[in-house]
Write a protein that holds these residues in place. Structure first.
Motif, PDB file in Angstrom:
ATOM      1  N   GLY A 114      -1.264   0.790   6.715  1.00 61.00           N
ATOM      2  CA  GLY A 114      -0.159   0.247   6.962  1.00 61.00           C
ATOM      3  C   GLY A 114       0.766  -0.228   5.896  1.00 61.00           C
ATOM      4  O   GLY A 114       1.554  -1.245   5.965  1.00 61.00           O
ATOM      5  N   GLY A 115       0.644   0.167   4.644  1.00 59.07           N
ATOM      6  CA  GLY A 115       1.418   0.108   3.583  1.00 59.07           C
ATOM      7  C   GLY A 115       0.704  -1.013   2.635  1.00 59.07           C
ATOM      8  O   GLY A 115       1.596  -1.632   1.490  1.00 59.07           O
ATOM      9  N   ILE A 116      -0.224  -1.797   3.115  1.00 56.03           N
ATOM     10  CA  ILE A 116      -0.958  -2.831   2.380  1.00 56.03           C
ATOM     11  C   ILE A 116      -2.460  -2.878   1.836  1.00 56.03           C
ATOM     12  O   ILE A 116      -3.078  -2.013   2.677  1.00 56.03           O
ATOM     13  N   ALA A 117      -2.845  -3.242   0.995  1.00 60.71           N
ATOM     14  CA  ALA A 117      -4.168  -3.131   0.491  1.00 60.71           C
ATOM     15  C   ALA A 117      -5.243  -3.949   1.597  1.00 60.71           C
ATOM     16  O   ALA A 117      -4.686  -4.874   1.961  1.00 60.71           O
ATOM     17  N   PRO A 118      -6.416  -3.624   1.578  1.00 58.81           N
ATOM     18  CA  PRO A 118      -7.225  -4.102   2.571  1.00 58.81           C
ATOM     19  C   PRO A 118      -7.590  -5.696   1.758  1.00 58.81           C
ATOM     20  O   PRO A 118      -7.392  -5.739   0.632  1.00 58.81           O
ATOM     21  N   GLY A 163      -7.763  -6.554  -7.500  1.00 61.71           N
ATOM     22  CA  GLY A 163      -6.319  -7.075  -7.659  1.00 61.71           C
ATOM     23  C   GLY A 163      -5.429  -5.832  -8.287  1.00 61.71           C
ATOM     24  O   GLY A 163      -4.129  -5.602  -8.134  1.00 61.71           O
ATOM     25  N   ALA A 164      -6.002  -4.908  -8.782  1.00 61.16           N
ATOM     26  CA  ALA A 164      -5.365  -3.592  -9.522  1.00 61.16           C
ATOM     27  C   ALA A 164      -4.963  -2.698  -8.213  1.00 61.16           C
ATOM     28  O   ALA A 164      -3.768  -2.479  -8.185  1.00 61.16           O
ATOM     29  N   CYS A 216      -0.511  -0.852  -4.348  1.00 62.55           N
ATOM     30  CA  CYS A 216      -0.011  -0.664  -2.979  1.00 62.55           C
ATOM     31  C   CYS A 216       1.514  -1.228  -2.941  1.00 62.55           C
ATOM     32  O   CYS A 216       2.319  -0.489  -2.507  1.00 62.55           O
ATOM     33  N   HIS A 217       1.496  -2.622  -3.503  1.00 63.72           N
ATOM     34  CA  HIS A 217       2.522  -3.120  -3.151  1.00 63.72           C
ATOM     35  C   HIS A 217       3.895  -2.322  -3.964  1.00 63.72           C
ATOM     36  O   HIS A 217       5.058  -2.126  -3.687  1.00 63.72           O
ATOM     37  N   ASP A 218       3.589  -2.086  -5.431  1.00 60.54           N
ATOM     38  CA  ASP A 218       4.689  -1.255  -6.025  1.00 60.54           C
ATOM     39  C   ASP A 218       4.945   0.169  -5.761  1.00 60.54           C
ATOM     40  O   ASP A 218       6.190   0.472  -5.793  1.00 60.54           O
ATOM     41  N   ALA A 219       3.956   0.698  -5.316  1.00 53.25           N
ATOM     42  CA  ALA A 219       4.323   2.277  -4.765  1.00 53.25           C
ATOM     43  C   ALA A 219       4.842   1.981  -3.518  1.00 53.25           C
ATOM     44  O   ALA A 219       5.944   2.822  -3.367  1.00 53.25           O
ATOM     45  N   SER A 220       4.585   1.196  -2.641  1.00 51.75           N
ATOM     46  CA  SER A 220       5.486   1.022  -1.352  1.00 51.75           C
ATOM     47  C   SER A 220       6.925   0.675  -1.819  1.00 51.75           C
ATOM     48  O   SER A 220       7.906   1.605  -0.970  1.00 51.75           O
TER      49      SER A 220
END
Length: 468
Positions: free
Chosen positions: A412-416, A421-422, A427-431
């Protein structure tokens, strides 16, 4: 003799009443087209919430916004246009408005990608019966020298619908959820359909062209209409240009608000209000000015009906790229004022050329044929293609940060919830960065579109009598 020519004292009153009826019809059609685009574009605002809820990819999100809608929208566009050449256009529009409004509300009940896809197909089926008969009605109310302006006023429904969808959809999603937003924006269209059916009146076909007798003849075949339109070299290139504009506009528009959420972590209501008002106002002004200026400059030379969109697109391209690459979200949104003014200037002149070229009995079919090309490629493929480009750019960014598969690592574009933290940061920056890079790459296609409008301008200089 006075019975034939009419009482001079009465004639101004008759003309004033006719003008009032025309304005009322145009306003109602504008409201219907606004509803059309609220329901069509609402996924651009709700996209991130839907992606997280249903855990789908950007390519799938593009399919929901594009192909799910465009497939039947284009397939049924021509049959419904042919029907509108023969039946009461007011009734046809009212029925179709009821269908697409109800199907939009039904989208809120979807529990997975497939169900939402089918509901979006239903929206497309209903909306297929809107623009062809609406364009035909407007062309029967306004003559050739006012037609681009009248069609531009009708087309304000595009930015106005996007604006209302962004503002209301954002607020409803943040305060309730995306399902409630679908129901709330969908149901008012049913009431509007009833009002239109009761208030609107069918005009005499061909009356604005003083060709009522010709309008009573049998409508030309689809093949005859296609040859009449696309056999004209100027309009052939205008169609290619408009298709490419739609490809970019629908594609990047699907992910523009999604980008601001991903990059700046904005709330849906805050973004919807800012993006909708600023983008909607500039696009609306650009749409009207495009029609007015093309009618004004076209009186001097017809090539301006193509030159104006070409110049606008060349200005809009770098302006959009500048806006999407700012570090401040507020500054970026304000920067959207400039490209919106120039991007949407193509609508009025493009539609004006088409309806000035078409005869009264082929106008609905001409509109359907034109939008089959524009929407099947632009709306049907544009969002999906843009989603694929964003997925590719996001994966490249994610890999560059030292991670593996983005979709499996960031559902869904976000980390589980139990991610490190990494991984959350990756996930946030790549998206966010992948979405920005994908949008910028697709925007460059505007330059290709501008080239076809320039080519069309050359042909319009050579074949003036065939355009107006």
């Amino acid at each position: 003799m006075s019975e034939i020519t009419g009482n001079p004292a009465v004639m101004p009153e008759v003309e004033e009443k006719a003008n009032s009826r025309r304005k009322t019809m145009l306003v109602l059609l504008l409201l219907i087209y606004t509803s059309n685009f609220v329901d069509r574009s609402i996924l651009a605002t709700l996209g991130q919430a839907i992606k997280i809820d249903l855990q789908i990819s950007d390519a799938q999100l593009g399919l929901l916004q594009g192909l799910a809608f465009a497939l039947f929208y284009t397939a049924l566009g021509i049959p419904l246009a042919r029907l509108s050449e023969r039946v009461n256009r007011v009734t046809l529009i009212s029925v179709c408005l009821t269908v697409w409004s109800a199907m939009t509300a039904l989208c809120g009940a979807a529990q997975n990608f497939f169900q939402l896809f089918l509901a979006r197909v239903g929206v497309g089926i209903g909306e297929a019966g809107c623009t062809p008969p609406a364009h035909s009605l407007i062309s029967d109310m306004y003559g050739a020298k006012q037609r681009a302006t009248a069609l531009a006023v009708y087309s304000i429904g595009i930015p106005l619908g996007v604006m209302i969808g962004a503002v209301s959809g954002g607020w409803l999603t943040e305060n309730f959820n995306w399902r409630v937003a679908m129901v709330v924006v969908g149901l008012p269209g049913v009431l509007l359909a009833l009002i239109f059916q009761l208030v609107a009146r069918e005009p005499v076909r061909g009356s604005a062209d003083q060709s009522v007798a010709a309008a009573k003849e049998a409508p030309p075949s689809i093949g005859e209409t296609a040859r009449h339109l696309f056999g004209n070299k100027a309009f052939f290139h205008i169609t290619i240009g408009a298709t490419l504009v739609g490809f970019v506009g629908y594609g990047t528009g699907t992910f523009a608000q999604v980008f601001f959420i991903r990059m700046f972590d904005l709330g849906y209501a805050e973004l919807g209000l800012a993006f909708g008002l600023i983008g909607g106002v500039s696009a609306g002004i650009g749409t009207v000015l495009g029609g007015v200026l093309s009618d004004w400059s076209g009186k001097r030379h017809l090539s301006w009906y193509a030159l104006l969109p070409a110049i606008g697109l060349l200005i809009a391209t770098p302006a959009y790229i500048f806006a999407f690459t700012r570090d401040s979200w507020m500054f970026a949104v304000w920067c959207m004022l400039i490209p919106g003014l120039f991007h949407y200037a193509y609508i009025g002149p493009t539609l004006g050329v088409m309806h000035n070229l078409a005869t009264p009995r082929m106008r609905a079919t001409a509109t359907a044929l034109f939008f089959v090309v524009v929407n099947l490629v632009g709306l049907g493929i544009g969002p999906y293609f843009t989603g694929l480009v964003i997925d590719f750019a996001t994966q490249a960014q994610f890999s560059g940060l030292g991670f593996g598969d983005f979709i499996s690592s960031c559902p869904g574009g976000i980390a589980p919830q139990d991610a490190t933290g990494a991984l959350r940061e990756a996930c946030h920056d790549a998206s966010a960065i992948g979405t920005r890079n994908g949008i910028v790459m697709v925007l460059l296609i505007f330059i290709w579109a501008a080239a076809h409008y320039f080519i069309a301008a050359r042909h319009m200089g050579w074949s003036k009598k065939n355009i107006a």
